[in-house]
Design a protein around this motif. Structure first.
Motif, PDB file in Angstrom:
ATOM      1  N   LEU A 143      20.775  10.151 -31.611  1.00  0.00           N
ATOM      2  CA  LEU A 143      20.985  10.350 -33.048  1.00  0.00           C
ATOM      3  C   LEU A 143      21.144  11.819 -33.427  1.00  0.00           C
ATOM      4  N   GLU A 144      20.799  12.717 -32.520  1.00  0.00           N
ATOM      5  CA  GLU A 144      21.034  14.136 -32.770  1.00  0.00           C
ATOM      6  C   GLU A 144      22.519  14.467 -32.654  1.00  0.00           C
ATOM      7  N   SER A 179      12.783   4.816 -29.931  1.00  0.00           N
ATOM      8  CA  SER A 179      13.403   5.535 -31.037  1.00  0.00           C
ATOM      9  C   SER A 179      13.878   4.518 -32.069  1.00  0.00           C
ATOM     10  N   GLU A 180      14.470   5.020 -33.132  1.00  0.00           N
ATOM     11  CA  GLU A 180      14.995   4.134 -34.175  1.00  0.00           C
ATOM     12  C   GLU A 180      16.057   3.193 -33.614  1.00  0.00           C
ATOM     13  N   VAL A 181      16.843   3.698 -32.680  1.00  0.00           N
ATOM     14  CA  VAL A 181      17.917   2.894 -32.085  1.00  0.00           C
ATOM     15  C   VAL A 181      17.349   1.750 -31.254  1.00  0.00           C
ATOM     16  N   LYS A 232      25.990   9.674 -35.588  1.00  0.00           N
ATOM     17  CA  LYS A 232      25.387   9.036 -36.763  1.00  0.00           C
ATOM     18  C   LYS A 232      25.051   7.582 -36.471  1.00  0.00           C
ATOM     19  N   LEU A 233      23.971   7.116 -37.076  1.00  0.00           N
ATOM     20  CA  LEU A 233      23.486   5.758 -36.826  1.00  0.00           C
ATOM     21  C   LEU A 233      24.509   4.705 -37.232  1.00  0.00           C
ATOM     22  N   SER A 274      26.230   1.805 -34.932  1.00  0.00           N
ATOM     23  CA  SER A 274      26.106   0.413 -35.346  1.00  0.00           C
ATOM     24  C   SER A 274      27.467  -0.274 -35.410  1.00  0.00           C
TER      25      SER A 274
END
Length: 411
Positions: A149-150, A178-180, A153-154, A158
Motif C-alpha cells: 500500500l506504500e 495488513s489491511e490487504v 492505492k487500495l 481491489s
C-alpha cells in the motif's frame, strides 16, 4: 512434490528440502486456490508461490503476474525464478518503471512471456492500454502484501483483483498482517485460505539493545565492525540522517558503503556485488533502498535509531538470520529509547541489553572499576585475616631435658 524439471533445478541449487511455508502452501496453490501466506522474512516465500504458480501455468496456460513493490525486488524475483521457468519452458519478463517502456512493449508483443514480474505503476499502465489483458491472467501474486500500500492505492488493487476471471487465483504473501491480507475477501471478491506458519518458525536471531548517546555512536559502531564474523547493515530512518552520518564516519578507518535512494543503478549493483563477495562488510541503508534485498550471510543488523513501526523493525531484522541461520539485531539508543523499544515490540520480540566483551557481545553487565577495586580490597582483607600455618617444631620426647624443680620434687 515438485515436477521433475523443477526438482532437477532444486537439486542443482542444493535446495533438497522445502521450507515450512513452501510445504504448507504447495498443494493449495498448485490446485488453483486463492491464499494468504504469512511467514517470517527470509524463509523462502518467493519459491513458495513461484514454483507452484509456474507449474500450474505450464499445465493450464495463460499468464502468471507477480506484483512487487519496488524495481529491485521485481528484478531479484525474476532472477530467482528464471532457472525454474527455463526448465519448464516458460518465458519471463520484468516490467519496471526504471526500464525502457518501448522495449518492454516490444518484448511483450514478440516473446509473449507467460510469467510477468512487475511494479504497480508499470503494470497498471499496461493494463489501462490493454497491453496486458485481464482475461489472460490465471494467477495474480501480490508479494510483500504488508507493504504494497506504500506503492499502490487500495482501490486500484481491489479493481485489479475483481476484474480477473472467477477461476483465476490470487495469492497474497507477506511477513505480517495488513489491511490487504485482513480484508482480502471483501477487496478481491474471492474466497481465501489462510496459511500462517510464523508461530512454528524457529528463529536463531538475537535482539539486543546497546545503550549509547548520540555523540558516542561512531565509536560504538567502530567497535561493532570489529566483532568476530561481522558483516552488517546499518539502517537509518531517512536519507538525510544516513548521508550526514556517512560524512562523519568517513573520517574513521572502517571501510563501508552507502546504499540510498539517490544511489545510481550502476553504483548500486557494484556495491551490492562487493558486499555479497565480502569486499565490503559494512553497508549503510534506508528501508526503501534495502527493501526485500536477499543479501547472504548478514550477521548483524543495526538500527541507528528506534524504528517508528513494528513492521519496519520486522523487515529490517529479516535481513539477518535468513533460512534459519543465526544472526543479531542491535538497536542503539539511550535509556529512554530502551523503554520505548520494549513497548513497541511487546509480545513480538524479547529485547535484552548487551555489552561489549572483547570481540563479541554479552548480556552480562560488566563490573564497574569501583566495584572491582572494592572486591580486590575485600579479597586482600580475607587473605590477611586467615591464620598462618606454623610449622611444628620437632622435639625428642624421650629426652625432655633437665628441670631443677622437677628433679627435687618441688611444685
Amino acid at each position: 512434490m515438485y515436477s521433475k524439471a523443477v526438482s532437477q533445478v532444486l537439486e542443482r541449487e542444493r535446495k533438497t528440502k522445502p521450507t515450512l511455508i513452501q510445504e504448507r502452501t504447495y498443494d493449495a496453490i498448485h490446485n488453483g486456490a486463492s491464499l494468504v501466506g504469512l511467514a517470517k522474512t527470509g524463509t523462502g516465500k518467493t519459491l513458495a508461490y513461484g514454483l507452484p504458480v509456474m507449474e500450474r501455468i505450464d499445465e493450464i496456460g495463460g499468464r502468471g503476474v507477480i506484483l512487487e513493490p519496488t524495481t529491485e525486488l521485481a528484478i531479484q524475483t525474476r532472477n530467482n525464478l528464471l532457472p525454474y521457468a527455463k526448465a519448464l519452458g516458460l518465458k519471463t519478463i520484468a516490467l519496471v518503471g526504471a526500464g525502457n517502456r518501448k522495449r518492454q512493449l516490444e518484448r511483450l508483443k514478440k516473446e509473449k512471456p507467460e510469467i510477468i514480474i512487475a511494479t504497480p505503476g508499470r503494470l497498471f499502465d499496461f493494463l489501462s492500454e490493454n497491453r496486458i489483458k485481464y482475461q489472460d491472467i490465471n494467477a495474480l501474486v501480490i508479494d510483500e502484501a504488508d507493504d504494497i500500500l506504500e506503492f499502490a492505492k487500495l482501490d486500484l488493487l481491489s479493481s485489479l483483483g475483481q476484474n480477473l476471471s472467477s477461476t483465476a487465483q490470487i495469492l497474497l504473501f507477506g511477513a505480517s498482517e495488513s489491511e490487504v491480507t485482513k480484508n482480502a475477501e471483501d477487496l478481491f471478491n474471492h474466497t481465501f485460505l489462510l496459511v500462517d506458519v510464523r508461530p512454528e518458525q524457529k528463529s536463531e536471531v538475537k535482539h539486543y539493545f546497546l545503550q549509547v548517546s548520540n555523540e558516542y555512536k561512531m565509536q560504538f559502531l567502530q567497535r561493532l565492525a570489529k566483532l568476530d564474523k561481522f558483516k552488517g547493515i546499518l539502517f537509518f530512518d531517512s536519507t538525510e540522517t544516513e548521508m550526514r552520518f556517512a560524512r562523519i564516519f568517513s573520517h574513521s578507518k572502517t571501510k563501508f558503503a552507502v546504499l540510498s535512494n539517490e544511489t545510481s543503478k550502476q553504483n548500486r549493483e557494484k556495491l551490492l556485488s562487493d558486499f555479497k563477495a565480502g569486499r565490503i562488510k559494512f553497508l549503510f541503508a534506508t528501508d526503501l533502498a534495502a527493501r526485500g534485498l536477499d543479501l547472504p550471510d548478514v550477521s548483524y543488523v543495526i538500527n541507528f535509531e528506534i524504528p517508528s513501526e513494528v513492521n519496519t523493525y520486522l523487515h529490517r531484522s529479516g535481513r539477518t538470520g535468513r533460512m534459519n541461520k543465526s544472526g543479531t539485531v542491535v538497536t542503539l539508543g539511550d535509556d529512554h529509547d530502551f523503554r520505548n523499544l520494549k513497548k513497541l515490540l511487546a509480545g513480538t520480540y524479547q529485547i535484552e541489553r548487551a555489552y561489549f566483551a572483547g570481540y563479541s557481545l554479552t548480556t552480562e553487565k560488566p563490573k564497574s572499576k569501583k566495584v572491582e577495586a572494592v572486591e580486590k580490597k575485600e579479597h586482600k582483607k580475607v587473605e590477611k585475616s586467615k591464620p598462618k600455618h606454623k610449622k611444628k617444631r620437632w622435639r625428642n620426647k624421650k629426652n625432655k631435658g633437665y628441670h631443677p624443680r622437677k628433679s627435687r620434687g618441688e611444685k
